[in-house]
Design a protein around this motif. Structure first.
Motif, PDB file in Angstrom:
ATOM      1  N   ASP A  37       0.819  -1.218   0.000  1.00 37.81           N
ATOM      2  CA  ASP A  37       0.000   0.000   0.000  1.00 37.81           C
ATOM      3  C   ASP A  37       0.853   1.268   0.000  1.00 37.81           C
ATOM      4  OD1 ASP A  37      -2.191  -1.755   0.197  1.00 37.81           O
ATOM      5  OD2 ASP A  37      -2.090  -1.725   2.383  1.00 37.81           O
ATOM      6  N   ASP A 163      -8.751   2.609   3.220  1.00 36.91           N
ATOM      7  CA  ASP A 163      -7.915   3.153   2.152  1.00 36.91           C
ATOM      8  C   ASP A 163      -8.137   4.638   1.886  1.00 36.91           C
ATOM      9  OD1 ASP A 163      -7.209   0.533   2.137  1.00 36.91           O
ATOM     10  OD2 ASP A 163      -7.708   0.143   0.043  1.00 36.91           O
ATOM     11  N   ARG A 297       3.627  -8.708   0.507  1.00 35.68           N
ATOM     12  CA  ARG A 297       3.742  -7.976  -0.752  1.00 35.68           C
ATOM     13  C   ARG A 297       5.023  -7.144  -0.790  1.00 35.68           C
ATOM     14  NH1 ARG A 297      -2.164  -5.863   0.329  1.00 35.68           N
ATOM     15  NH2 ARG A 297      -1.251  -6.052   2.409  1.00 35.68           N
TER      16      ARG A 297
HETATM   17  O1  FUB Z   1      -3.066  -4.001   2.847  1.00 33.17           O
HETATM   18  C1  FUB Z   1      -4.346  -4.277   3.368  1.00 33.17           C
HETATM   19  C2  FUB Z   1      -5.403  -3.971   2.335  1.00 33.17           C
HETATM   20  O2  FUB Z   1      -5.160  -4.722   1.153  1.00 33.17           O
HETATM   21  C3  FUB Z   1      -5.404  -2.528   1.847  1.00 33.17           C
HETATM   22  O3  FUB Z   1      -6.069  -1.659   2.722  1.00 33.17           O
HETATM   23  C4  FUB Z   1      -6.046  -2.686   0.519  1.00 33.17           C
HETATM   24  O4  FUB Z   1      -5.876  -1.577  -0.331  1.00 33.17           O
HETATM   25  C5  FUB Z   1      -5.338  -3.918  -0.003  1.00 33.17           C
HETATM   26  O5  FUB Z   1      -4.066  -3.605  -0.521  1.00 33.17           O
END
Ligand code: FUB
Length: 329
Positions: A37, A163, A297
């Motif tokens: 993110d 988000d 990630r």
């Molecule tokens: O990283 C956790 C959640 O997964 C985020 O808030 C979303 O955008 C997705 O990337």
């Protein structure tokens, strides 16, 4: 609708080679931890990158407890400033240091982030923290959530209010947009810790999550993680444009494909030293015996270019990232 991306005519590798044989600044840009993110913030001649720390073990989905910040002056070499905030710093939150964005206003740095609220307001919520410097220390700016799930009753699921993206317009108004499946926008009061006026739904086609607001010239952009469930298994990035933040927004199609091995993807956009950049994440990094996964990630960055009409040129995700000097036709 868009001109296709021309083949790179010139490829230059810059920066010293790393131990793994990757040039400095190649993707993924952070290699010693799993990060997700990405949210860039330019302060003078330095770009700060706020990320969530992915700590999922084995087949855990998301294990995210803290946010980290890195910075660069050359888009090749990154300085690790460590954790800037832990989800426990929001006393009313239970868990989940999800997507965030920081912004400068009124002499302070304001950090907005998605978290899981405690049982007093079940569901995801948006927190705001404040600091005198971009690297913290950040402290909870309200002692309560800025946005709770109960403030957007139309939504059908508990993780709808995630988000946050924040953007200050030329007239001094700061806007906040956020969402999952539904996308909302509202003004912030000048104190940056209260919503000012109504919350408006602006959900564009295939909106999934991860909205990012920016402006170039007179055009506003809403770039987001999209999911067309009829045709795709993983998120891609799509965008819409408008002549005012409240819309109406015109859908402009997809900007990227999916992140390698990743269900999620998350755009963050900034102009730095004259060039535009698109930050993303994928799940292509392995550290020790931990492979990339939905909750492990790695953030990446690519150059972002625009057509003469203001539309964005499709972005191809590469291993070289910004170490490749790309000339487009
Ligand atoms: O990283 C956790 C959640 O997964 C985020 O808030 C979303 O955008 C997705 O990337």
């Amino acid at each position: 609708m868009f001109r296709s991306l021309a083949l790179p005519l010139l490829l230059t590798i810059a920066g010293p080679a790393l131990a793994q044989g990757q040039p400095a600044g190649a993707n993924p840009i952070i290699r010693d931890r799993f990060t997700a993110d990405p949210a860039p913030l330019v302060v003078g001649d330095r770009l700060y990158l706020y990320v969530g720390h992915d700590e999922a073990q084995r087949d855990e989905m998301f294990t995210m407890r803290e946010w980290l910040v890195y910075s660069t002056t050359d888009m090749r070499h990154w300085t690790d400033h460590g954790p800037i905030l832990h989800v426990a710093d929001f006393k009313w939150a239970k868990k989940d240091a999800w997507a965030s964005q920081a912004i400068y206003r009124n002499g302070k740095y304001w950090f907005y982030a998605a978290v899981e609220h405690d049982d007093s307001h079940p569901g995801k919520a948006i927190a705001v923290a404040v600091s005198d410097t971009p690297t913290g220390p950040f402290v909870d700016a309200r002692g309560s959530a800025l946005i709770t799930n109960q403030m957007t009753p139309k939504g059908t699921h508990s993780w709808e209010d995630i988000d946050p993206t924040v953007f200050t317009d030329d007239d001094g108004t700061t806007w906040i947009a956020w969402g999952n499946r539904q996308c909302y926008i509202a003004r912030l009061k000048p104190n940056m810790i209260e919503i000012d006026g109504p919350i408006t739904e602006i959900t564009p086609p295939h909106f999934e999550e991860g909205p990012w607001l920016h402006k170039r010239g007179n055009l506003y952009y809403l770039t987001y993680a999209s999911l067309d469930r009829a045709t795709h298994r993983d998120e891609r990035v799509s965008y819409a444009t408008a002549t005012a933040p409240a819309g109406p927004w015109t859908y402009r199609g997809t900007l990227t494909g999916s992140g390698k091995y990743s269900f999620t993807i998350h755009p963050g956009i900034a102009q730095f030293k004259g060039d535009w950049y698109l930050f993303l994440h994928n799940a292509a990094l392995s550290i020790g015996d931990l492979n990339g996964a939905i909750g492990r990630r790695a953030v990446t960055v690519e150059r972002l270019d625009y057509n003469a009409d203001g539309t964005m040129k499709p972005v191809v995700q590469t291993d070289a990232g910004v170490t490749a000097t790309v000339r487009r036709q």
